[in-house]
Design an enzyme around this catalytic site. Sequence first.
Site, PDB file in Angstrom:
ATOM      1  N   ASP A   1     -50.670  31.834 -34.878  1.00 55.10           N
ATOM      2  CA  ASP A   1     -51.687  31.779 -35.934  1.00 55.10           C
ATOM      3  C   ASP A   1     -51.622  30.433 -36.662  1.00 55.10           C
ATOM      4  O   ASP A   1     -52.647  29.856 -37.030  1.00 55.10           O
ATOM      5  CB  ASP A   1     -51.489  32.913 -36.958  1.00 55.10           C
ATOM      6  CG  ASP A   1     -52.242  34.178 -36.559  1.00 55.10           C
ATOM      7  OD1 ASP A   1     -52.400  34.402 -35.337  1.00 55.10           O
ATOM      8  OD2 ASP A   1     -52.662  34.946 -37.445  1.00 55.10           O
TER       9      ASP A   1
ATOM     10  N   LYS B   1     -33.730  31.102 -33.753  1.00 57.11           N
ATOM     11  CA  LYS B   1     -32.984  30.880 -34.994  1.00 57.11           C
ATOM     12  C   LYS B   1     -31.513  31.206 -34.676  1.00 57.11           C
ATOM     13  O   LYS B   1     -30.860  31.999 -35.365  1.00 57.11           O
ATOM     14  CB  LYS B   1     -33.557  31.795 -36.097  1.00 57.11           C
ATOM     15  CG  LYS B   1     -33.049  31.503 -37.478  1.00 57.11           C
ATOM     16  CD  LYS B   1     -33.628  30.243 -38.096  1.00 57.11           C
ATOM     17  CE  LYS B   1     -32.974  29.962 -39.439  1.00 57.11           C
ATOM     18  NZ  LYS B   1     -33.389  28.686 -40.028  1.00 57.11           N
TER      19      LYS B   1
ATOM     20  N   TYR C   1     -40.174  43.748 -33.386  1.00 56.55           N
ATOM     21  CA  TYR C   1     -41.355  44.615 -33.265  1.00 56.55           C
ATOM     22  C   TYR C   1     -41.098  45.811 -32.341  1.00 56.55           C
ATOM     23  O   TYR C   1     -42.048  46.484 -31.936  1.00 56.55           O
ATOM     24  CB  TYR C   1     -42.565  43.838 -32.742  1.00 56.55           C
ATOM     25  CG  TYR C   1     -43.116  42.771 -33.676  1.00 56.55           C
ATOM     26  CD1 TYR C   1     -42.696  42.677 -35.008  1.00 56.55           C
ATOM     27  CD2 TYR C   1     -44.067  41.864 -33.238  1.00 56.55           C
ATOM     28  CE1 TYR C   1     -43.196  41.702 -35.849  1.00 56.55           C
ATOM     29  CE2 TYR C   1     -44.581  40.885 -34.081  1.00 56.55           C
ATOM     30  CZ  TYR C   1     -44.133  40.802 -35.389  1.00 56.55           C
ATOM     31  OH  TYR C   1     -44.647  39.826 -36.222  1.00 56.55           O
TER      32      TYR C   1
ATOM     33  N   ASP D   1     -37.926  27.340 -37.979  1.00 58.25           N
ATOM     34  CA  ASP D   1     -38.385  26.652 -39.197  1.00 58.25           C
ATOM     35  C   ASP D   1     -38.744  25.202 -38.882  1.00 58.25           C
ATOM     36  O   ASP D   1     -39.803  24.699 -39.280  1.00 58.25           O
ATOM     37  CB  ASP D   1     -37.353  26.761 -40.330  1.00 58.25           C
ATOM     38  CG  ASP D   1     -35.922  26.550 -39.860  1.00 58.25           C
ATOM     39  OD1 ASP D   1     -35.691  26.456 -38.641  1.00 58.25           O
ATOM     40  OD2 ASP D   1     -35.018  26.471 -40.715  1.00 58.25           O
TER      41      ASP D   1
ATOM     42  N   ASP E   1     -45.842  35.483 -32.714  1.00 57.18           N
ATOM     43  CA  ASP E   1     -46.946  36.062 -33.486  1.00 57.18           C
ATOM     44  C   ASP E   1     -47.337  35.099 -34.603  1.00 57.18           C
ATOM     45  O   ASP E   1     -48.518  34.786 -34.811  1.00 57.18           O
ATOM     46  CB  ASP E   1     -46.446  37.399 -34.071  1.00 57.18           C
ATOM     47  CG  ASP E   1     -47.563  38.218 -34.673  1.00 57.18           C
ATOM     48  OD1 ASP E   1     -48.725  37.923 -34.392  1.00 57.18           O
ATOM     49  OD2 ASP E   1     -47.253  39.162 -35.432  1.00 57.18           O
TER      50      ASP E   1
END
Length: 349
Positions: free
Chosen positions: A244, A183, A136, A216, A240
Site C-alpha cells: 500500500d 525484522k 495473519y 523499517d 500487506d
Amino acid sequence: MKHPVALAAGDGIGPELVEACQEVFQAVGAPVEWVETPVGRSAVARFGEELPWSSLETMKELGVVLKGPLIAERLSGGAIVRAPNGTRVHPSINNGLRRELDLYCNLRPVRGFAPVSGWYSSMDLVIVREVTEDIYSGIERSIGEDCAEAVKRITRQASRRIAQFAFEYAVRYGRRRVTAVHKANVLHKTDGLFLQCVREVAASYPGIASDDRMVDAASYYMVKDPAAFDVLVMPNQYGDILSDLAAGLAGSLGLAPGANFGEKTAMFEAAHGAAPDIAGKGIANPISLILSGALLLDHLGEREAADRIRLAVELVLAEARVLTPDLGGSATTRQLTQAICLACEKVAA
Ligand code: NAI
C-alpha cells in the site's frame, strides 16, 4: 478457443472495476469466457453465505479467477466455509478465500507512470508477499479483559517456497535483484528463519543479486530511493503494508494490480480494498483491476493482449487528460475506461 475464467465481482467498487476490466478485454479481443462465482455480499444475497462451496469448487476447477475487492468486518467476524467434509472458520473473507484456494503468494507489481506519479514515475518494483502464515494466521487469544496476544508463525517450508517464487519470478521477467524484508534483529527466531531461508534459496540463483533490509529501513528507502528496489520478498504483514505504501508513492491505490498464486490456482485482484467511501459514485480508478487483468492474460499465455492493455494504460496516463479524482482529475470510471479502450484500439498488436 476461449479460456474459462471464474469471476467474482466483489463488494463496494468491485462491480464497477470488473465491468471496466471486461470492457477492456473486449477491446483487445481477449479470448476469455466469464463464469460467475459469487463470493462476499452478493453471495450472501443469493446463497445466504459469504463463501459458498459451489463458488469455491468452480474456482478450483477452472484454476483462474478474476476477483473484485471484498468487504471484511473490522472487529468481529471471520469467514465460514461449509465444505462437504466439515465447517471451517477463517479470520477474514480474503484470508479464507486464499486458504481455500491454496494460494501462497501475493504478487504486487507497483510502478510509477509519468507524469501522474511525479518524482516516483520511474519506480518499478515487485512485492512478493507470503500469504499463508505470519501474524495473519489468525491464532489470537484474549488473556483476561486487558490483554490479548497473537501468534506469528513462520515455517521453513513456506519461507523457502516464497523465496523460490521470488527468484523464479526474477529470472522469468528479467529482474536483477531480490531483497528480503524482515525484522530479524528483533524477531530472531521467526523473521530470522525467514531470512535464513531466503539466503539459502538465493545461493541457487547466482545470476540474481540478493540482499536484505529491515522493514523499517525498507520503508524509508522505498520513499527516499525506490529505484534501489527491484523484487522484494517478505512475510505476510510487511507485504500487506509495504504494497500500500508503494501504491501511495505511485500516486494511488487505483494504479496497483495484484495476483495470488498457488500450485493449481491463480487469482487476480487489485491491491486495494472495496473503497466503500466512493462505491457507487462512478469515480473509482479502474486501472488497478485492468492491470490485474493484464497479469491474468500473461498467466493464460495471452501475452500480446496483455502488453496492449499495459501500453494503452501507459498512453492514457501519459496524456494525463482523462484522470479519475484519485489522480487529481475529474473523469469518471466509465470515461477513463473508454479512453483506455480507445487507446487499446490505437496500439497495434
Ligand atoms: P481501501 O483500499 O478500500 O481504500 C483506501 C482508500 O483508497 C480509500 O480512500 C479509497 O477510496 C481509496 N481507493 C481504493 N481503491 C481505489 C480506486 N480503485 N480508485 C480510487 N480510490 C481508491 O481500504 P479500506 O477503506 O481500509 O477498506 C475497505 C474495505 O475493503 C474493508 O472492508 C477492508 O477489509 C477491505 N479490503 C479488501 C481487500 C481485498 O478484497 N483484497 C484488501 C484490502 C481491504
